[in-house]
Scaffold this motif. Structure first.
Motif, PDB file in Angstrom:
ATOM      1  N   VAL A   1       0.843  -1.196   0.000  1.00 36.64           N
ATOM      2  CA  VAL A   1       0.000   0.000   0.000  1.00 36.64           C
ATOM      3  C   VAL A   1       0.880   1.248   0.000  1.00 36.64           C
ATOM      4  O   VAL A   1       0.617   2.207  -0.738  1.00 36.64           O
ATOM      5  N   GLU A   2       1.935   1.230   0.807  1.00 34.46           N
ATOM      6  CA  GLU A   2       2.841   2.375   0.852  1.00 34.46           C
ATOM      7  C   GLU A   2       3.530   2.572  -0.491  1.00 34.46           C
ATOM      8  O   GLU A   2       3.671   3.693  -0.975  1.00 34.46           O
ATOM      9  N   ARG A   3       3.981   1.465  -1.111  1.00 33.56           N
ATOM     10  CA  ARG A   3       4.620   1.555  -2.425  1.00 33.56           C
ATOM     11  C   ARG A   3       3.660   2.109  -3.469  1.00 33.56           C
ATOM     12  O   ARG A   3       4.046   2.927  -4.298  1.00 33.56           O
ATOM     13  N   ALA A   4       2.434   1.644  -3.437  1.00 30.34           N
ATOM     14  CA  ALA A   4       1.442   2.117  -4.398  1.00 30.34           C
ATOM     15  C   ALA A   4       1.178   3.612  -4.212  1.00 30.34           C
ATOM     16  O   ALA A   4       1.043   4.349  -5.193  1.00 30.34           O
ATOM     17  N   GLY A   5       1.109   4.063  -2.980  1.00 34.48           N
ATOM     18  CA  GLY A   5       0.906   5.487  -2.720  1.00 34.48           C
ATOM     19  C   GLY A   5       2.053   6.326  -3.252  1.00 34.48           C
ATOM     20  O   GLY A   5       1.846   7.353  -3.904  1.00 34.48           O
ATOM     21  N   ARG A   6       3.273   5.872  -2.996  1.00 31.29           N
ATOM     22  CA  ARG A   6       4.437   6.593  -3.509  1.00 31.29           C
ATOM     23  C   ARG A   6       4.506   6.518  -5.032  1.00 31.29           C
ATOM     24  O   ARG A   6       4.880   7.493  -5.692  1.00 31.29           O
ATOM     25  N   ARG A   7       4.123   5.390  -5.594  1.00 23.91           N
ATOM     26  CA  ARG A   7       4.110   5.242  -7.055  1.00 23.91           C
ATOM     27  C   ARG A   7       3.126   6.247  -7.674  1.00 23.91           C
ATOM     28  O   ARG A   7       3.426   6.870  -8.695  1.00 23.91           O
ATOM     29  N   ALA A   8       1.963   6.412  -7.055  1.00 28.00           N
ATOM     30  CA  ALA A   8       0.979   7.380  -7.552  1.00 28.00           C
ATOM     31  C   ALA A   8       1.562   8.794  -7.517  1.00 28.00           C
ATOM     32  O   ALA A   8       1.378   9.574  -8.450  1.00 28.00           O
TER      33      ALA A   8
ATOM     34  N   VAL B   1      -5.539   6.308 -10.954  1.00 24.75           N
ATOM     35  CA  VAL B   1      -6.017   4.939 -10.723  1.00 24.75           C
ATOM     36  C   VAL B   1      -5.256   4.275  -9.582  1.00 24.75           C
ATOM     37  O   VAL B   1      -5.852   3.718  -8.653  1.00 24.75           O
ATOM     38  N   ILE B   2      -3.930   4.346  -9.612  1.00 27.79           N
ATOM     39  CA  ILE B   2      -3.118   3.706  -8.570  1.00 27.79           C
ATOM     40  C   ILE B   2      -3.345   4.389  -7.220  1.00 27.79           C
ATOM     41  O   ILE B   2      -3.431   3.714  -6.184  1.00 27.79           O
ATOM     42  N   GLY B   3      -3.465   5.711  -7.225  1.00 27.76           N
ATOM     43  CA  GLY B   3      -3.714   6.432  -5.974  1.00 27.76           C
ATOM     44  C   GLY B   3      -5.040   6.058  -5.349  1.00 27.76           C
ATOM     45  O   GLY B   3      -5.137   5.854  -4.134  1.00 27.76           O
ATOM     46  N   VAL B   4      -6.087   5.953  -6.163  1.00 29.93           N
ATOM     47  CA  VAL B   4      -7.408   5.572  -5.642  1.00 29.93           C
ATOM     48  C   VAL B   4      -7.368   4.147  -5.093  1.00 29.93           C
ATOM     49  O   VAL B   4      -7.892   3.874  -4.000  1.00 29.93           O
ATOM     50  N   LYS B   5      -6.731   3.236  -5.816  1.00 25.24           N
ATOM     51  CA  LYS B   5      -6.629   1.849  -5.334  1.00 25.24           C
ATOM     52  C   LYS B   5      -5.832   1.781  -4.029  1.00 25.24           C
ATOM     53  O   LYS B   5      -6.192   1.029  -3.114  1.00 25.24           O
ATOM     54  N   ALA B   6      -4.758   2.537  -3.932  1.00 28.18           N
ATOM     55  CA  ALA B   6      -3.944   2.534  -2.708  1.00 28.18           C
ATOM     56  C   ALA B   6      -4.739   3.087  -1.533  1.00 28.18           C
ATOM     57  O   ALA B   6      -4.669   2.553  -0.421  1.00 28.18           O
ATOM     58  N   ARG B   7      -5.511   4.154  -1.768  1.00 32.52           N
ATOM     59  CA  ARG B   7      -6.321   4.712  -0.676  1.00 32.52           C
ATOM     60  C   ARG B   7      -7.391   3.729  -0.226  1.00 32.52           C
ATOM     61  O   ARG B   7      -7.660   3.620   0.968  1.00 32.52           O
ATOM     62  N   ARG B   8      -8.004   3.027  -1.162  1.00 33.58           N
ATOM     63  CA  ARG B   8      -9.013   2.024  -0.782  1.00 33.58           C
ATOM     64  C   ARG B   8      -8.392   0.899   0.034  1.00 33.58           C
ATOM     65  O   ARG B   8      -8.942   0.475   1.048  1.00 33.58           O
ATOM     66  N   ALA B   9      -7.252   0.393  -0.425  1.00 29.85           N
ATOM     67  CA  ALA B   9      -6.577  -0.690   0.298  1.00 29.85           C
ATOM     68  C   ALA B   9      -6.132  -0.216   1.679  1.00 29.85           C
ATOM     69  O   ALA B   9      -6.227  -0.959   2.657  1.00 29.85           O
ATOM     70  N   ALA B  10      -5.669   1.021   1.753  1.00 32.77           N
ATOM     71  CA  ALA B  10      -5.232   1.563   3.043  1.00 32.77           C
ATOM     72  C   ALA B  10      -6.417   1.721   3.985  1.00 32.77           C
ATOM     73  O   ALA B  10      -6.312   1.433   5.181  1.00 32.77           O
ATOM     74  N   ARG B  11      -7.544   2.165   3.466  1.00 31.66           N
ATOM     75  CA  ARG B  11      -8.731   2.343   4.300  1.00 31.66           C
ATOM     76  C   ARG B  11      -9.218   0.987   4.822  1.00 31.66           C
ATOM     77  O   ARG B  11      -9.608   0.875   5.984  1.00 31.66           O
ATOM     78  N   GLN B  12      -9.189  -0.034   3.964  1.00 33.57           N
ATOM     79  CA  GLN B  12      -9.645  -1.360   4.399  1.00 33.57           C
ATOM     80  C   GLN B  12      -8.729  -1.941   5.466  1.00 33.57           C
ATOM     81  O   GLN B  12      -9.188  -2.579   6.400  1.00 33.57           O
ATOM     82  N   GLY B  13      -7.431  -1.730   5.305  1.00 36.87           N
ATOM     83  CA  GLY B  13      -6.473  -2.265   6.271  1.00 36.87           C
ATOM     84  C   GLY B  13      -6.159  -1.310   7.392  1.00 36.87           C
ATOM     85  O   GLY B  13      -5.324  -1.603   8.242  1.00 36.87           O
ATOM     86  N   ARG B  14      -6.811  -0.169   7.430  1.00 28.95           N
ATOM     87  CA  ARG B  14      -6.579   0.858   8.444  1.00 28.95           C
ATOM     88  C   ARG B  14      -5.091   1.180   8.589  1.00 28.95           C
ATOM     89  O   ARG B  14      -4.520   1.153   9.669  1.00 28.95           O
TER      90      ARG B  14
END
Length: 156
Positions: A28-35, A64-77
């Motif tokens: 999730v952190e990598r995806a956020g930085r990638r976005a 797209v990657i930022g939205v997916k990372a935020r969703r995954a982060a929200r689900q995993g808190r």
């Protein structure tokens, strides 16, 4: 079960000791930085003449990657550093891209006339006159006062 030094103790999809699966904190952190990096790349590409035609690709990917990372982060808190700025930068890059395409389409007739004039120009002075005519055409198209745009300031 014994834990060896260096072994990952975080639970993966099949329990402790297995490698973390997708949606793991580091993913999730990598995806956020990638976005974030993709959004920055899109903005930089917008201002590089040849690369600007491809700027929509990293802009959309950042969103797209930022939205997916935020969703995954929200689900995993957990945090997704860079995801929101990446979405914002990707959106700004996409807007600049759309504005640039719109401006090119809006001024298509004027730029075609300028291109024909430049092709027919035999001297530097004739080329400069083509730029001045383009500046005048743009002023008329946008309803600007005469002399607002200087032909020498045009990036052509």
């Amino acid at each position: 079960m014994s834990i060896e030094p260096g072994q990952d103790t975080r639970p993966g999809p099949e329990g402790p000791g297995t490698p973390p699966g997708p949606g793991a904190p580091q993913d999730v952190e990598r995806a956020g930085r990638r976005a974030l990096w993709l959004g920055l790349a899109a903005l930089v590409m917008i201002f590089v003449p040849v690369l600007s035609i491809f700027a929509a690709i990293p802009a959309v990917a950042a969103i797209v990657i930022g939205v997916k990372a935020r969703r995954a982060a929200r689900q995993g808190r957990r945090p997704a550093p860079g995801a929101l700025p990446g979405i914002i930068l990707g959106g700004v890059g996409a807007l600049f891209f759309a504005f640039g395409i719109g401006a090119q389409l809006y001024l298509l007739e004027e730029t075609n006339r300028y291109s024909k004039c430049q092709n027919a120009a035999n001297t530097i002075e004739e080329g400069r006159q083509c730029k001045e005519r383009l500046a005048d055409d743009i002023e008329k198209k946008f309803g600007l006062p005469e002399g607002t745009i200087d032909g020498d300031s045009l990036p052509l």
